[in-house]
Design an enzyme around this catalytic site. Structure first.
Site, mmCIF file in Angstrom:
data_model
loop_
_atom_site.group_PDB
_atom_site.id
_atom_site.type_symbol
_atom_site.label_atom_id
_atom_site.label_comp_id
_atom_site.label_asym_id
_atom_site.label_seq_id
_atom_site.Cartn_x
_atom_site.Cartn_y
_atom_site.Cartn_z
ATOM 1 N N ALA A 1 -4.216 -19.451 -34.671
ATOM 2 C CA ALA A 1 -5.206 -18.663 -33.366
ATOM 3 C C ALA A 1 -5.778 -20.530 -32.956
ATOM 4 O O ALA A 1 -6.889 -19.884 -32.659
ATOM 5 C CB ALA A 1 -5.656 -17.921 -34.151
ATOM 6 N N CYS A 2 -5.303 -21.415 -33.287
ATOM 7 C CA CYS A 2 -5.504 -22.245 -32.492
ATOM 8 C C CYS A 2 -4.710 -23.012 -31.169
ATOM 9 O O CYS A 2 -4.069 -23.269 -30.817
ATOM 10 C CB CYS A 2 -5.426 -23.716 -33.831
ATOM 11 N N GLY A 3 -6.328 -23.793 -30.907
ATOM 12 C CA GLY A 3 -4.934 -24.592 -28.981
ATOM 13 C C GLY A 3 -3.745 -25.145 -30.018
ATOM 14 O O GLY A 3 -3.050 -25.585 -28.525
#
Length: 168
Positions: free
Chosen positions: A35-37
Site C-alpha cells: 500500500a505504498c506509493g
C-alpha cells in the site's frame, strides 16, 4: 559477517530458506509494501527477474510494515496480492522488520546496524545489490526504480550492454 551466505529467512509460505542456496548468484534484496506509493515497483522487479534470472539474478522481497503502516496484511494476503496484481515469480519472504531490535540478522547486516555507522532503511522499496561472492556492493534508495538500476545489474552479472537476444 561479511557475506550473505550465513543468513537465513522464512519464505512467505513459512518454509525456512538458507541464503547459502544463493552462492554464486547476484541477489537484489528489497523491502516491500503493498500500500505504498512505490508499490508499482513490483512490476519493474518482475521485469528484471524475467530478463536476468537466466543469467544468475535472484530477487528477494521482504514485506515490511514499519513505514507508514503500508503493509498491514498477513503473509498469505501479501503473496496473493503480489502474484495476482503483478505476476510475481521471484522470491517472496515472510513479513519482517528491517530496522530495530526485531530486524532479522540479514537486515542488521544490510544496514550495518551492528557497526559504527548504521544506515537504517528509510522507507519501502530500498534495494540492496549483492555480488556473486555474497558481498554487498550497492544500496539504492526507494525512489530509484528497478529500470534505473539495470546497468548496475548488467555489470555485476557480467553482461555487456547489448548482450541479450533482441538487443542492439
Amino acid at each position: 559477517m561479511t557475506t550473505l551466505y550465513p543468513f537465513s529467512a522464512m519464505r512467505i509460505d513459512g518454509t525456512p530458506f538458507s541464503m547459502e542456496a544463493l552462492r554464486g548468484q547476484v541477489v537484489l534484496i528489497v523491502n516491500t509494501a503493498s500500500a505504498c506509493g512505490y508499490t508499482g515497483q513490483y512490476a519493474g522487479l518482475q521485469a528484471l527477474h524475467e530478463r536476468f534470472h537466466v543469467h544468475g539474478l535472484e530477487i528477494l522481497a521482504f514485506p515490511c510494515n514499519q513505514f507508514g503502516n503500508q503493509e498491514p496484511h498477513g503473509n498469505a494476503e501479501v503473496a496473493d496480492f503480489c502474484t495476482r496484481r503483478f505476476g510475481v515469480t521471484f522470491g517472496l519472504f515472510a513479513k519482517t522488520d528491517v530496522n530495530g531490535d526485531q530486524a532479522l540478522p540479514l537486515w542488521r547486516w544490510l544496514t550495518g546496524a551492528e557497526g559504527s555507522r548504521p544506515q537504517p532503511v528509510k522507507w519501502n522499496f530500498t534495494k540492496f545489490l549483492i555480488d556473486r561472492k555474497g558481498r554487498l556492493v550497492r544500496r539504492y534508495e526507494p525512489s530509484l526504480t528497478p529500470a534505473e538500476i539495470e546497468d548496475d545489474l548488467r555489470s555485476v552479472l557480467g553482461l555487456e550492454k547489448a548482450s541479450l537476444p533482441g538487443e542492439r
